[in-house]
Design a protein around this motif. Structure first.
Motif, PDB file in Angstrom:
ATOM      1  N   ALA A 111       2.759  10.475  -3.736  1.00 35.57           N
ATOM      2  CA  ALA A 111       3.570   9.769  -2.756  1.00 35.57           C
ATOM      3  C   ALA A 111       4.872  10.936  -2.380  1.00 35.57           C
ATOM      4  N   SER A 112       5.313  11.579  -3.365  1.00 41.24           N
ATOM      5  CA  SER A 112       6.163  12.716  -3.236  1.00 41.24           C
ATOM      6  C   SER A 112       5.957  13.669  -2.387  1.00 41.24           C
ATOM      7  N   THR A 138      10.008   4.232  -7.637  1.00 39.97           N
ATOM      8  CA  THR A 138       8.617   3.866  -7.376  1.00 39.97           C
ATOM      9  C   THR A 138       8.132   4.776  -6.157  1.00 39.97           C
ATOM     10  N   PRO A 139       6.772   4.623  -6.062  1.00 39.68           N
ATOM     11  CA  PRO A 139       6.173   5.516  -4.959  1.00 39.68           C
ATOM     12  C   PRO A 139       6.863   5.416  -3.531  1.00 39.68           C
ATOM     13  N   LEU A 140       7.238   4.252  -3.323  1.00 44.10           N
ATOM     14  CA  LEU A 140       7.975   4.053  -1.919  1.00 44.10           C
ATOM     15  C   LEU A 140       9.516   4.718  -1.992  1.00 44.10           C
ATOM     16  N   HIS A 141       9.846   4.587  -3.024  1.00 40.86           N
ATOM     17  CA  HIS A 141      11.271   5.142  -3.348  1.00 40.86           C
ATOM     18  C   HIS A 141      11.195   6.790  -2.977  1.00 40.86           C
ATOM     19  N   ARG A 142      10.155   7.426  -3.538  1.00 38.68           N
ATOM     20  CA  ARG A 142       9.820   8.651  -3.294  1.00 38.68           C
ATOM     21  C   ARG A 142       9.444   9.092  -1.876  1.00 38.68           C
ATOM     22  N   SER A 143       8.485   8.450  -1.291  1.00 37.62           N
ATOM     23  CA  SER A 143       8.095   8.678   0.254  1.00 37.62           C
ATOM     24  C   SER A 143       9.255   8.381   1.050  1.00 37.62           C
ATOM     25  N   ALA A 144       9.754   7.470   1.079  1.00 42.90           N
ATOM     26  CA  ALA A 144      10.994   7.058   1.893  1.00 42.90           C
ATOM     27  C   ALA A 144      12.165   8.123   1.988  1.00 42.90           C
ATOM     28  N   SER A 145      12.407   8.648   0.679  1.00 46.35           N
ATOM     29  CA  SER A 145      13.447   9.608   0.615  1.00 46.35           C
ATOM     30  C   SER A 145      12.943  10.859   1.256  1.00 46.35           C
ATOM     31  N   LYS A 146      11.803  11.336   1.104  1.00 43.80           N
ATOM     32  CA  LYS A 146      11.165  12.582   1.433  1.00 43.80           C
ATOM     33  C   LYS A 146      10.856  12.374   2.958  1.00 43.80           C
ATOM     34  N   GLY A 147      10.804  11.205   3.525  1.00 43.73           N
ATOM     35  CA  GLY A 147      10.431  11.225   4.904  1.00 43.73           C
ATOM     36  C   GLY A 147       8.821  11.283   5.118  1.00 43.73           C
ATOM     37  N   VAL A 152       4.409   5.867   3.477  1.00 46.28           N
ATOM     38  CA  VAL A 152       5.297   4.549   3.764  1.00 46.28           C
ATOM     39  C   VAL A 152       4.663   3.706   4.413  1.00 46.28           C
ATOM     40  N   GLN A 153       3.959   4.152   5.440  1.00 46.72           N
ATOM     41  CA  GLN A 153       3.144   2.884   6.189  1.00 46.72           C
ATOM     42  C   GLN A 153       1.859   2.502   5.258  1.00 46.72           C
ATOM     43  N   LEU A 154       1.450   3.421   4.610  1.00 50.04           N
ATOM     44  CA  LEU A 154       0.200   2.988   3.615  1.00 50.04           C
ATOM     45  C   LEU A 154       0.779   2.214   2.490  1.00 50.04           C
ATOM     46  N   LEU A 155       2.008   2.294   2.055  1.00 51.70           N
ATOM     47  CA  LEU A 155       2.550   1.332   0.971  1.00 51.70           C
ATOM     48  C   LEU A 155       2.958  -0.083   1.571  1.00 51.70           C
ATOM     49  N   LYS A 187      13.365   2.480   9.794  1.00 46.54           N
ATOM     50  CA  LYS A 187      12.873   1.559  10.574  1.00 46.54           C
ATOM     51  C   LYS A 187      11.766   0.723  10.209  1.00 46.54           C
ATOM     52  N   LEU A 188      10.611   1.416   9.587  1.00 45.98           N
ATOM     53  CA  LEU A 188       9.453   0.962   9.213  1.00 45.98           C
ATOM     54  C   LEU A 188       9.733  -0.090   8.202  1.00 45.98           C
ATOM     55  N   LEU A 189      10.787   0.281   7.105  1.00 45.16           N
ATOM     56  CA  LEU A 189      10.943  -0.444   6.017  1.00 45.16           C
ATOM     57  C   LEU A 189      11.384  -1.902   6.561  1.00 45.16           C
ATOM     58  N   VAL A 190      12.437  -1.636   7.490  1.00 44.13           N
ATOM     59  CA  VAL A 190      13.145  -2.799   8.094  1.00 44.13           C
ATOM     60  C   VAL A 190      12.213  -3.918   8.927  1.00 44.13           C
TER      61      VAL A 190
END
Length: 228
Positions: A111-112, A138-147, A152-155, A187-190
């Protein structure tokens, strides 16, 4: 890397024929370890040499040996983007949720590093979407912070995701996306229900960390469902 010219170096470089000859001469090589506690299968996996990985497994080399930092061949292959090797190891029963001594899993590394298809393969084999390292990331923390928007969509489409899971600092993935100004990821997270009001250990919400422009976009997304 092990000493240049060693059998471990050969495995990493994919010199399969030469490694096979040495294995025929000395069967003990298949499970001997180097100074990092790594077997040949670790180096073959890291190098992405699926043919050698399969040969070693055919010799009954264990699929999940750990090196001196608890790295398994699967974790190394996932981190390096070695998709064929990842799939081979998964199909041979590799522990999909194994973690290193710092709590890093194959899914977190993939994810990172934005290996989308590898993340998909790991999730298909039962990887824990909410797995966290020793800092709570988590994997979502990693992918969200890295862009890494595709990950992020997959998770967020995974049914068991905890989108607001907090790390050791109280940050959710949305906090990190806002702090790094990852506009599309935030935006995707929200859009998928991430909470904009959660405070971290510094008493800051995601919006406190966001640029004014991002704040406006996120607040607009939040208002839209209410106006429908």
């Amino acid at each position: 890397m092990s000493q240049e010219g060693s059998v471990y170096d050969m495995a990493y470089r994919g010199k399969t024929a030469a490694v096979k000859i040495l294995l025929n001469e000395n069967e003990k090589l298949k499970t001997q370890t180097d100074s990092n506690g790594r077997m040949l299968i670790h180096w073959a996996a890291l190098g992405g040499h699926d043919d050698l990985v399969k040969h070693l497994l055919s010799l009954h080399v264990p699929v999940d040996p750990r090196d001196d930092t608890d790295m398994t061949p699967l974790i190394l292959a996932a981190s390096a983007g070695r998709e064929k090797v990842v799939n081979t190891l998964l199909n041979e029963g590799a522990h999909v949720n194994a973690t290193t001594d710092n709590g890093h899993s194959a899914l977190q590394y993939a994810a990172s590093k934005n290996w989308v298809s590898i993340c998909g393969s790991l999730l298909d084999k039962g990887a824990d979407v909410n797995i966290a390292d020793k800092r709570g990331a988590t994997p979502l923390h990693r992918s969200a912070s890295k862009g890494n928007i595709a990950i992020v969509q997959l998770l967020v489409e995974h049914g068991k995701l905890n989108i607001d899971k907090r790390d050791a600092y109280g940050n959710t993935p949305l906090h990190l996306a806002c702090e790094e100004n990852r506009v599309e990821e935030a935006k995707l997270l929200v859009e998928h229900g991430a909470d904009m009001t959660i405070t971290n250990k510094e008493k800051k919400t995601p919006l406190d960390l966001a640029s004014p422009g991002l704040v406006r976009q996120l607040e607009k997304i939040k208002r839209e469902p209410e106006s429908k």
